[in-house]
Write an enzyme that holds these catalytic residues in place. Structure first.
Site, PDB file in Angstrom:
ATOM      1  N   GLU A 211      42.068  18.214  42.996  1.00  0.00           N
ATOM      2  CA  GLU A 211      42.115  19.809  43.505  1.00  0.00           C
ATOM      3  C   GLU A 211      42.297  20.377  42.039  1.00  0.00           C
ATOM      4  O   GLU A 211      43.288  20.633  41.518  1.00  0.00           O
ATOM      5  CB  GLU A 211      43.725  19.668  44.072  1.00  0.00           C
ATOM      6  CG  GLU A 211      43.970  19.004  45.506  1.00  0.00           C
ATOM      7  CD  GLU A 211      43.216  19.796  46.434  1.00  0.00           C
ATOM      8  OE1 GLU A 211      43.066  20.952  46.613  1.00  0.00           O
ATOM      9  OE2 GLU A 211      42.821  18.887  47.353  1.00  0.00           O
ATOM     10  N   CYS A 245      46.222  28.864  41.719  1.00  0.00           N
ATOM     11  CA  CYS A 245      44.936  28.396  41.571  1.00  0.00           C
ATOM     12  C   CYS A 245      43.848  29.239  42.444  1.00  0.00           C
ATOM     13  O   CYS A 245      42.719  29.353  42.316  1.00  0.00           O
ATOM     14  CB  CYS A 245      44.861  26.852  41.970  1.00  0.00           C
ATOM     15  SG  CYS A 245      45.404  26.747  43.626  1.00  0.00           S
TER      16      CYS A 245
HETATM   17  P1  NAD Z   1      46.200  20.521  33.689  1.00  0.00           P
HETATM   18  O1  NAD Z   1      45.283  19.948  34.139  1.00  0.00           O
HETATM   19  O2  NAD Z   1      46.740  21.036  32.129  1.00  0.00           O
HETATM   20  O3  NAD Z   1      47.625  19.605  33.908  1.00  0.00           O
HETATM   21  C1  NAD Z   1      47.896  19.061  35.258  1.00  0.00           C
HETATM   22  C2  NAD Z   1      48.686  17.826  35.321  1.00  0.00           C
HETATM   23  O4  NAD Z   1      47.918  16.784  34.578  1.00  0.00           O
HETATM   24  C3  NAD Z   1      49.921  17.677  34.392  1.00  0.00           C
HETATM   25  O5  NAD Z   1      51.076  16.880  35.037  1.00  0.00           O
HETATM   26  C4  NAD Z   1      49.751  17.157  33.085  1.00  0.00           C
HETATM   27  O6  NAD Z   1      50.732  16.247  32.490  1.00  0.00           O
HETATM   28  C5  NAD Z   1      48.684  16.193  33.360  1.00  0.00           C
HETATM   29  N1  NAD Z   1      47.427  15.915  32.443  1.00  0.00           N
HETATM   30  C6  NAD Z   1      47.135  16.583  31.429  1.00  0.00           C
HETATM   31  N2  NAD Z   1      46.178  16.142  30.674  1.00  0.00           N
HETATM   32  C7  NAD Z   1      46.172  15.085  31.100  1.00  0.00           C
HETATM   33  C8  NAD Z   1      45.275  13.969  30.582  1.00  0.00           C
HETATM   34  N3  NAD Z   1      44.379  14.013  29.564  1.00  0.00           N
HETATM   35  N4  NAD Z   1      45.570  12.588  31.346  1.00  0.00           N
HETATM   36  C9  NAD Z   1      46.391  12.798  32.254  1.00  0.00           C
HETATM   37  N5  NAD Z   1      46.911  13.561  32.853  1.00  0.00           N
HETATM   38  C10 NAD Z   1      46.993  14.827  32.309  1.00  0.00           C
HETATM   39  O7  NAD Z   1      46.715  21.815  34.608  1.00  0.00           O
HETATM   40  P2  NAD Z   1      47.925  23.088  34.593  1.00  0.00           P
HETATM   41  O8  NAD Z   1      47.714  23.734  33.245  1.00  0.00           O
HETATM   42  O9  NAD Z   1      49.342  22.126  34.641  1.00  0.00           O
HETATM   43  O10 NAD Z   1      47.776  23.754  35.967  1.00  0.00           O
HETATM   44  C11 NAD Z   1      46.773  24.745  35.925  1.00  0.00           C
HETATM   45  C12 NAD Z   1      45.367  24.312  36.320  1.00  0.00           C
HETATM   46  O11 NAD Z   1      45.686  23.971  37.681  1.00  0.00           O
HETATM   47  C13 NAD Z   1      44.362  25.476  36.806  1.00  0.00           C
HETATM   48  O12 NAD Z   1      43.104  24.957  36.748  1.00  0.00           O
HETATM   49  C14 NAD Z   1      44.576  25.500  38.418  1.00  0.00           C
HETATM   50  O13 NAD Z   1      43.403  26.133  38.762  1.00  0.00           O
HETATM   51  C15 NAD Z   1      44.794  24.305  38.774  1.00  0.00           C
HETATM   52  N6  NAD Z   1      45.617  24.408  40.101  1.00  0.00           N
HETATM   53  C16 NAD Z   1      44.679  23.886  41.098  1.00  0.00           C
HETATM   54  C17 NAD Z   1      45.436  23.684  42.369  1.00  0.00           C
HETATM   55  C18 NAD Z   1      44.520  23.311  43.559  1.00  0.00           C
HETATM   56  O14 NAD Z   1      45.358  23.286  44.463  1.00  0.00           O
HETATM   57  N7  NAD Z   1      43.234  23.089  43.484  1.00  0.00           N
HETATM   58  C19 NAD Z   1      46.679  24.250  42.525  1.00  0.00           C
HETATM   59  C20 NAD Z   1      47.351  24.626  41.237  1.00  0.00           C
HETATM   60  C21 NAD Z   1      46.830  24.520  40.094  1.00  0.00           C
END
Ligand code: NAD
Length: 467
Positions: A211, A245
């Site tokens: 997602e 998002c």
């Molecule tokens: P992110 O990808 O930085 O982090 C999300 C999660 O992934 C966190 O729990 C983090 O600890 C983990 N993570 C980060 N790097 C990782 C790695 N290398 N390996 C494993 N896990 C890792 O995202 P964010 O900044 O928390 O959220 C914002 C992003 O999420 C935006 O791009 C937004 O569009 C997206 N988002 C999508 C939806 C959807 O339903 N499509 C909903 C909300 C947010």
């Protein structure tokens, strides 16, 4: 973490799917836990953001999660029923054979959660995963430490770790988590991180739901009430200060409608948020890194000579992490604001001469999570639906398709893989087992398919292989 995984895995292997009775108990417990602790959760979210109104948290996080959990509770009996299908050829059914799909839990599901809606994006996937009879491990975001700790405590008090385990920690924990050989992994987060997650999952052939985010466009036409369009766009854009998002990322507005529409957008912002920095209903940016990132987009746009309009009621900033809404008029595509997902209260507006140009622009970019179109004309709506590809669409408003419990929620291409919510979510976390039960009696057709072959098979093939 490893121990939790081993326990959940061995419980699943020995006991199989959670019973439907137990699934309902867990779903009810999750609802109770959210309802009973809603004000503590709002406080934790307010702390994590440094300012987020309880109304925002109740509407978008807690309320949304409660609705999804209740929807699963009321539909679970229907979803779990095996589906009977026609046999192929149908005549086998007449001889007593049966074709059926049974829904089996996949096993242990991993759920990785971002910071922007920590309740909605953990309890929502849990509703689908538990409804399907799985056990689940949830990795919350390190950027919402208060909320993540509270969820860990609340779930830990009510539900055994062998059924749902909450894992908190930084990037090292996240990396270890995503390397576990889950039976399914749902990741919500950034597109670039999604690629890493998919790479990790591939090592164990773990199926993934991704997602992700992206740049969701809004196409504005004159065929819709100007004030209402502007009110809905800015309402959606500034909810949680654009840290959504599905937030409108950029607008496409007809060239000769630009000035009028920009005025209306500004008017609507003043109505919804007469004050920004001192307004408790206007959410702050999650942390300094994101604050710096967003401000650098504005600095770059200004330096390029683009017109940038700040809408802040001339106040003095008092919350160091609040950013006023900005409109950025016709920025060049090579600026960061038109390259990155914005995820904040900045709104670029690009103009188009005719709708073909707007459609071509959208189609020349990675496939977005959502597309929004404001136009009352049914044929024009159909044209947009047919000629563009996005995870979902809301017509004449923004974001709200996600709230429709019976619609799948997910991206396409760069905005994600797979979907959940409602029955689609139940299916995402279920193994759809194909079962063919043969009749105990033999019949002429079955006999004909075994050697020595003869006339019956010949006739059957003549009947089948024809135009
Ligand atoms: P992110 O990808 O930085 O982090 C999300 C999660 O992934 C966190 O729990 C983090 O600890 C983990 N993570 C980060 N790097 C990782 C790695 N290398 N390996 C494993 N896990 C890792 O995202 P964010 O900044 O928390 O959220 C914002 C992003 O999420 C935006 O791009 C937004 O569009 C997206 N988002 C999508 C939806 C959807 O339903 N499509 C909903 C909300 C947010």
């Amino acid at each position: 973490m490893q121990q939790c995984f081993t326990v959940q895995k061995s419980e699943f292997t020995t006991k199989g799917n959670l019973s439907v009775v137990r699934r309902k108990e867990i779903l009810r417990t999750l609802v109770e836990l959210l309802v009973d602790n809603s004000s503590a959760i709002c406080d934790a979210l307010n702390d994590d953001f440094s300012n987020r109104a309880p109304q925002v948290s109740l509407l978008t996080d807690i309320g949304a999660a409660v609705s999804t959990l209740k929807h699963a509770l009321s539909n679970i009996d229907k979803w779990v029923k095996p589906e009977n299908h026609f046999t192929s050829p149908a005549i086998l059914g007449l001889f007593g054979a049966r074709a059926q799909i049974q829904f089996q839990a996949k096993g242990v599901v991993g759920i990785i959660v971002p910071w922007n809606f920590p309740i909605n994006l953990s309890f929502g996937p849990l509703a689908s995963a538990i409804a399907a009879g799985n056990r689940a491990m949830v990795k919350l975001s390190e950027f919402t430490p208060q909320t993540s700790k509270l969820i860990e405590e609340l779930i830990g008090e009510k539900i055994d770790k062998s059924e749902i385990a909450i894992i908190n920690g930084g990037i090292d924990v996240a990396q270890e988590f995503s390397a576990l050989p889950f039976d399914h992994l749902l990741f919500t987060g950034a597109t670039e991180v999604g690629k890493i997650i998919m790479g990790q999952a591939a090592k164990n052939l773990v199926p993934v739901t991704l997602e992700l985010g992206g740049k969701s466009p809004v196409i504005v036409t004159r065929n819709f009430d100007k004030s209402l369009a502007a009110a809905r766009i800015m309402g959606g854009k500034l909810m949680n200060a654009g840290q959504v998002c599905l937030a409108p990322d950029y607008l496409l507005v007809e060239e000769n409608y630009l000035d009028e529409f920009v005025d209306e957008l500004m008017k609507q912002v003043k109505i919804q948020y007469p004050k920004i920095y001192s307004n408790p209903e206007y959410t702050a940016i999650i942390n300094d890194r994101h604050y710096g990132r967003l401000m650098s987009y504005i600095d770059e746009a200004k330096a390029s000579g683009v017109k940038v309009i700040k809408i802040d009621g001339d106040e003095t900033p008092i919350n160091s992490r609040k950013i006023a809404p900005y409109l950025v008029i016709n920025p060049d595509d090579n600026l960061k604001i038109m390259q990155d997902e914005i995820f904040g209260p900045l709104l670029p507006i690009k103009t188009y001469k005719n709708i073909d140009e707007a459609i071509a622009y959208v189609n020349s970019r990675p496939r977005p999570l959502a597309l929004y179109y404001f136009d009352n004309d049914k044929n024009a709506q159909d044209r947009i639906l047919n000629q563009t590809i996005s995870g979902g669409v809301t017509i004449n408003d923004v974001i709200l398709h996600i709230a429709m419990e019976e619609l799948p929620f997910g991206g396409v291409g760069a905005s994600g893989i797979g979907a959940y919510h409602g029955k689609r979510g139940f299916l995402e976390f279920s193994h759809q087992k194909a079962i063919f039960k043969q009749s105990p009696f033999d019949n002429f057709l079955l006999k004909a398919t075994r050697a020595p072959y003869g006339k019956v098979l010949e006739k059957y093939l003549e009947f089948t292989i024809r135009k």
